[in-house]
Design a protein around this motif. Structure first.
Motif, PDB file in Angstrom:
ATOM      1  N   ARG A 367      54.079  45.158  44.375  1.00 44.62           N
ATOM      2  CA  ARG A 367      52.676  45.350  44.016  1.00 44.62           C
ATOM      3  C   ARG A 367      52.255  44.923  42.670  1.00 44.62           C
ATOM      4  NH1 ARG A 367      50.583  49.604  41.555  1.00 44.62           N
ATOM      5  NH2 ARG A 367      52.602  50.684  41.344  1.00 44.62           N
ATOM      6  N   ARG A 368      53.209  45.385  41.622  1.00 45.03           N
ATOM      7  CA  ARG A 368      52.707  44.868  40.420  1.00 45.03           C
ATOM      8  C   ARG A 368      52.778  43.488  40.072  1.00 45.03           C
ATOM      9  NH1 ARG A 368      57.049  48.723  39.109  1.00 45.03           N
ATOM     10  NH2 ARG A 368      58.235  46.984  38.712  1.00 45.03           N
ATOM     11  N   ASP A 369      53.740  42.699  40.728  1.00 42.70           N
ATOM     12  CA  ASP A 369      53.860  41.187  40.735  1.00 42.70           C
ATOM     13  C   ASP A 369      52.466  40.761  41.366  1.00 42.70           C
ATOM     14  OD1 ASP A 369      56.209  41.365  39.319  1.00 42.70           O
ATOM     15  OD2 ASP A 369      57.259  40.745  41.244  1.00 42.70           O
ATOM     16  N   PHE A 370      52.086  41.319  42.371  1.00 40.07           N
ATOM     17  CA  PHE A 370      50.723  40.938  43.074  1.00 40.07           C
ATOM     18  C   PHE A 370      49.735  41.158  42.574  1.00 40.07           C
ATOM     19  CE2 PHE A 370      47.160  41.825  46.022  1.00 40.07           C
ATOM     20  CZ  PHE A 370      47.554  40.641  46.866  1.00 40.07           C
ATOM     21  N   VAL A 371      49.578  42.252  41.712  1.00 41.56           N
ATOM     22  CA  VAL A 371      48.456  42.279  41.079  1.00 41.56           C
ATOM     23  C   VAL A 371      48.163  41.279  39.874  1.00 41.56           C
ATOM     24  CG1 VAL A 371      47.213  44.115  39.549  1.00 41.56           C
ATOM     25  CG2 VAL A 371      47.924  44.850  41.642  1.00 41.56           C
ATOM     26  N   ALA A 372      49.354  41.210  39.127  1.00 40.91           N
ATOM     27  CA  ALA A 372      49.435  40.504  38.000  1.00 40.91           C
ATOM     28  C   ALA A 372      49.049  38.943  38.500  1.00 40.91           C
ATOM     29  CB  ALA A 372      50.760  40.641  37.245  1.00 40.91           C
ATOM     30  N   ASN A 373      49.966  38.405  39.401  1.00 41.00           N
ATOM     31  CA  ASN A 373      49.843  37.073  39.931  1.00 41.00           C
ATOM     32  C   ASN A 373      48.242  36.764  40.234  1.00 41.00           C
ATOM     33  OD1 ASN A 373      52.379  36.320  39.643  1.00 41.00           O
ATOM     34  ND2 ASN A 373      53.050  37.188  41.474  1.00 41.00           N
ATOM     35  N   VAL A 374      47.625  37.869  41.102  1.00 44.64           N
ATOM     36  CA  VAL A 374      46.300  37.426  41.775  1.00 44.64           C
ATOM     37  C   VAL A 374      45.519  37.366  40.337  1.00 44.64           C
ATOM     38  CG1 VAL A 374      44.411  38.538  43.009  1.00 44.64           C
ATOM     39  CG2 VAL A 374      46.551  38.617  43.822  1.00 44.64           C
ATOM     40  N   SER A 375      45.731  38.297  39.396  1.00 48.26           N
ATOM     41  CA  SER A 375      44.756  38.278  38.507  1.00 48.26           C
ATOM     42  C   SER A 375      44.921  36.984  37.483  1.00 48.26           C
ATOM     43  CB  SER A 375      45.042  39.466  37.233  1.00 48.26           C
ATOM     44  OG  SER A 375      44.809  40.672  37.863  1.00 48.26           O
ATOM     45  N   HIS A 376      46.263  36.444  37.494  1.00 47.47           N
ATOM     46  CA  HIS A 376      46.400  35.232  36.783  1.00 47.47           C
ATOM     47  C   HIS A 376      46.013  33.931  37.447  1.00 47.47           C
ATOM     48  CE1 HIS A 376      48.579  32.625  33.773  1.00 47.47           C
ATOM     49  NE2 HIS A 376      49.149  31.875  34.919  1.00 47.47           N
ATOM     50  N   GLU A 377      46.060  33.996  38.848  1.00 40.42           N
ATOM     51  CA  GLU A 377      45.521  32.983  39.790  1.00 40.42           C
ATOM     52  C   GLU A 377      44.214  32.755  39.696  1.00 40.42           C
ATOM     53  OE1 GLU A 377      47.304  30.548  41.037  1.00 40.42           O
ATOM     54  OE2 GLU A 377      49.469  31.714  40.668  1.00 40.42           O
ATOM     55  N   PHE A 378      43.571  33.845  39.659  1.00 40.32           N
ATOM     56  CA  PHE A 378      41.966  33.818  39.509  1.00 40.32           C
ATOM     57  C   PHE A 378      41.662  33.508  38.231  1.00 40.32           C
ATOM     58  CE2 PHE A 378      42.087  36.099  43.680  1.00 40.32           C
ATOM     59  CZ  PHE A 378      40.911  35.634  44.234  1.00 40.32           C
ATOM     60  N   ARG A 379      42.271  34.036  37.130  1.00 38.85           N
ATOM     61  CA  ARG A 379      41.655  33.709  35.736  1.00 38.85           C
ATOM     62  C   ARG A 379      41.721  32.180  35.685  1.00 38.85           C
ATOM     63  NH1 ARG A 379      45.565  36.212  33.216  1.00 38.85           N
ATOM     64  NH2 ARG A 379      44.312  38.189  33.307  1.00 38.85           N
ATOM     65  N   THR A 380      42.733  31.548  35.876  1.00 36.13           N
ATOM     66  CA  THR A 380      42.658  30.043  35.665  1.00 36.13           C
ATOM     67  C   THR A 380      41.497  29.287  36.123  1.00 36.13           C
ATOM     68  OG1 THR A 380      45.011  30.464  35.268  1.00 36.13           O
ATOM     69  CG2 THR A 380      44.129  27.798  35.579  1.00 36.13           C
ATOM     70  N   PRO A 381      41.281  29.244  37.300  1.00 34.09           N
ATOM     71  CA  PRO A 381      40.117  28.451  37.885  1.00 34.09           C
ATOM     72  C   PRO A 381      38.822  29.238  37.475  1.00 34.09           C
ATOM     73  CG  PRO A 381      41.171  29.646  39.575  1.00 34.09           C
ATOM     74  CD  PRO A 381      42.250  29.813  38.570  1.00 34.09           C
ATOM     75  N   LEU A 382      38.878  30.477  37.401  1.00 33.01           N
ATOM     76  CA  LEU A 382      37.340  30.995  36.841  1.00 33.01           C
ATOM     77  C   LEU A 382      37.193  30.711  35.311  1.00 33.01           C
ATOM     78  CD1 LEU A 382      37.697  34.789  38.381  1.00 33.01           C
ATOM     79  CD2 LEU A 382      36.164  32.907  38.990  1.00 33.01           C
ATOM     80  N   THR A 383      38.177  30.712  34.591  1.00 30.31           N
ATOM     81  CA  THR A 383      38.095  30.213  33.303  1.00 30.31           C
ATOM     82  C   THR A 383      37.591  28.859  32.947  1.00 30.31           C
ATOM     83  OG1 THR A 383      39.732  31.777  32.406  1.00 30.31           O
ATOM     84  CG2 THR A 383      39.126  30.249  30.725  1.00 30.31           C
ATOM     85  N   ALA A 384      38.429  28.155  33.784  1.00 26.99           N
ATOM     86  CA  ALA A 384      37.900  26.464  33.835  1.00 26.99           C
ATOM     87  C   ALA A 384      36.313  26.450  34.337  1.00 26.99           C
ATOM     88  CB  ALA A 384      38.640  25.674  34.704  1.00 26.99           C
ATOM     89  N   ILE A 385      36.142  27.165  35.579  1.00 28.75           N
ATOM     90  CA  ILE A 385      34.603  27.051  35.990  1.00 28.75           C
ATOM     91  C   ILE A 385      33.671  27.557  35.015  1.00 28.75           C
ATOM     92  CG2 ILE A 385      32.968  27.713  37.671  1.00 28.75           C
ATOM     93  CD1 ILE A 385      35.391  27.737  39.570  1.00 28.75           C
TER      94      ILE A 385
END
Length: 613
Positions: A367-385
């Motif tokens: 669960r911790r990894d999932f939250v951290a990974n989802v946040s990280h995975e979304f952050r990179t493309p959202l930051t670029a966009i």
């Protein structure tokens, strides 16, 4: 050899009878001997009085000396006619005459006890052995005073052989009478003791049967005495013991069954830190080959410091202690410890319960990894966009050279967000068991060919050789074509991504007992042993940078595992770093009785079971 009760009674009776006879013999002998001695001394005293009344003649011309020794000997012989020994002794202890020995050869008698007593008190007596005639005698001496000179001592003696003869005769009669008494009383007592010991033996046999678990009652013998009352009491005791043992046995069997079937480890420790009980789960949790025996020291069985410390705290007075231990190195297992105090009177101990919380810790970590990974995975493309959109709005939209490149980057990251969102939605459906499958009869060769065309195009671009190794006439499988194609396509994409140019990828299939196993083998970089148990977890990447460069979401293997499991199969990996990897997944044969096929008639072919491996 142990004597039975009968012979104990017999020997006891003989011992008592012999003791009585010996006591009678002893006291009778003392009484008879004392009576004889008293009579003997009285006889000697009477003879002494007669002798004093007719003393020998003295010669006044020679004070202290007798006139004629021959006359003295005659007087001694006359006095000895009464059956006693007569001796005449001077004041200085010299023997003048003796009725049984030569006075000239006899030693000085001044130190004889009867002489000393007579000189001091007038008369004296003693019982002793005579050295002169070698016999035991009764001695009685009187002092004879004279007016003509010094006094003399007249001594009279009787032998003791007479009393010994009387005592021997008495003993013969006593022992003869005792022998007849023994025969009569012994026979009666032996009959009684045989009957009594027989009844006691029956009680002993009954108690032995009870000890062996045979609780049949003892029949009554009709004697109506204390022994029969004891038998009745033993019958009641045996019946109550039988009921108690049955109750305890049922409770013990129930407790043993419950404790033995528990996956939790349970152990009981006494106040000396020694095991009283441990169920198989306790030994399995601690990795023991053989369950510990009762009485084993806890420190010899347990190596976990936290567990030992918790037990010692409870034995030291704490009512309850909770802690956590970790076992294993590569594959760690987490266990919650609960140690509770047990006190019964002066006895103290502790109950230890080990509860496996490995899955709970794993889920927490996922669960911790999932939250951290989802946040990280979304952050990179959202930051670029967001960044490139702000750049365009800031004026770059009028820059004809860069605005197209910025829009392409925005499009790629939006597509990555779409793929990530789609994968998350699929996992969500699997977790909620809302993934619908259309289970149909499916050819293995067609499944492989449908995925091989796309893989061949990407493999050619990377200079990889992709081949198929599949026997003829493989049985058909039961599955959803689109979902199984996603699984195989994902495995092929991973193989292409992690295989260096010039490598080789082989897709193979083989038939086992009730399933087809499909394998994707590559000559790529391989997967470390430590990472293999976790590669099917969500967002887990062995090479994070390389995976993100290829546009992966980290959810492909987790989804593939779910899809294979809802088909009734399994997915696993064999890999070695530098030697490549082999991903295998199984699919069951096509069978009209397959549960998924029966449920597909209702529109749902199968449902996921949630979560990655």
């Amino acid at each position: 050899m142990r004597l039975n009760l009968f012979w104990k009674f017999a020997f006891s009776f003989l011992a008592v009878l012999a003791s009585v006879l010996l006591a009678v013999d002893f006291f009778a002998e003392r009484a008879l001997r004392g009576d004889y001695e008293r009579t003997g001394f009285e006889k000697l005293a009477a003879i002494a009085r007669i002798a004093q009344a007719r003393p020998p003649h003295w010669n006044p011309a020679f004070p202290g000396q007798l006139e004629d020794l021959s006359a003295l000997r005659d007087w001694v012989e006359q006095m000895a006619a009464s059956g006693v020994r007569v001796t005449v002794i001077t004041a200085d202890g010299r023997v003048l005459a003796d009725s049984q020995s030569d006075a000239q050869t006899m030693e000085n008698h001044a130190k004889r006890p009867e002489i000393l007593e007579a000189m001091a008190k007038g008369d004296g007596r003693s019982i002793r052995h005579s050295v002169t005639i070698n016999r035991d005698l009764l001695y009685y001496a009187v002092r004879q005073n004279t007016s003509a000179g010094p006094f003399t001592v007249l001594r009279f003696a009787l032998p003791l052989e007479t009393v010994d003869e009387i005592l021997n005769s008495f003993r013969r009669r006593l022992w003869l009478a005792s022998f007849f008494i023994l025969l009569i009383a012994g026979g009666i007592s032996l009959l009684f003791s045989r009957s009594f010991t027989g009844r006691v033996e029956r009680l002993k046999d009954f108690s032995g049967r009870v000890a062996e678990g045979d609780f049949r009652p003892l029949p009554r013998d009709g004697s109506d005495d204390a022994v029969e009352a004891l038998g009745i009491s033993l019958n009641r005791t045996a019946a109550r013991l039988d009921r108690t043992i049955q109750t305890l046995t049922e409770e013990r069997n129930l407790s043993s069954a419950i404790l033995g079937s528990m996956v939790e480890g349970v152990a009981v420790v006494n106040g000396s830190e020694r095991l009283v009980f441990a169920n198989p789960g306790f030994a399995e949790i601690l990795g023991l080959d053989v369950p510990p025996t009762s009485g084993s020291a806890l420190v010899e069985v347990v190596r976990q410091t936290e567990l030992l410390e918790a037990v010692r705290q409870v034995l030291g007075g704490e009512p309850r202690v909770q802690s956590e231990i970790v076992t294993g190195t590569l594959r760690q297992h987490f266990f919650a410890i609960t140690v509770a105090a047990v006190r019964s009177g002066d006895t103290t101990g502790a109950v230890v319960v080990l509860h496996d919380i490995t899955e709970l810790r794993k889920l927490e970590r996922v669960r911790r990894d999932f939250v951290a990974n989802v946040s990280h995975e979304f952050r990179t493309p959202l930051t670029a966009i967001q960044g490139f959109a702000e750049t365009l709005l800031a004026g770059a939209i009028d820059d004809s050279q860069n605005r197209t490149r910025f829009l392409v980057i925005i499009l790629e990251h939006s597509r990555r967000l779409a793929r990530l969102t789609e994968d998350l939605l699929m996992l969500s459906k699997m977790d909620a068991e809302r993934l619908e499958l259309e289970i149909r009869r499916l050819s293995v060769s067609q499944l492989i060919e449908s995925c091989l065309e796309t893989a061949q195009r990407r493999g050619t671009e990377k200079d990889l050789q992709i081949s198929v190794n599949m026997p003829q006439n493989l049985p058909d499988i039961a599955g959803d074509r689109r979902r199984l194609a996603e699984v195989l396509q994902n495995l092929l994409d991973n193989a292409i991504q992690y295989t260096l140019p010039g490598g080789q990828i082989i897709v193979s299939a083989k038939s086992l007992e009730e399933e087809i196993v499909l394998t994707v083998s590559d000559t790529g970089i391989g997967i470390p042993k430590a990472d293999q148990p976790r590669i099917f977890e969500r967002f887990y990447r062995v090479d994070v940078a390389r995976s993100r460069e290829a546009g992966g979401t980290g959810l492909g293997l987790a989804i593939a595992k779910h899809l294979v499991e809802v088909h009734g199969g399994r997915l696993w990996v064999d890999s070695e770093v530098g030697q490549g990897s082999q991903f295998h997944f199984s699919v069951p044969f096509f069978d009209l009785d397959h549960p998924a096929l029966r449920s597909s008639s209702n529109g749902i072919g199968g449902r996921g079971n949630g979560g990655g491996a």
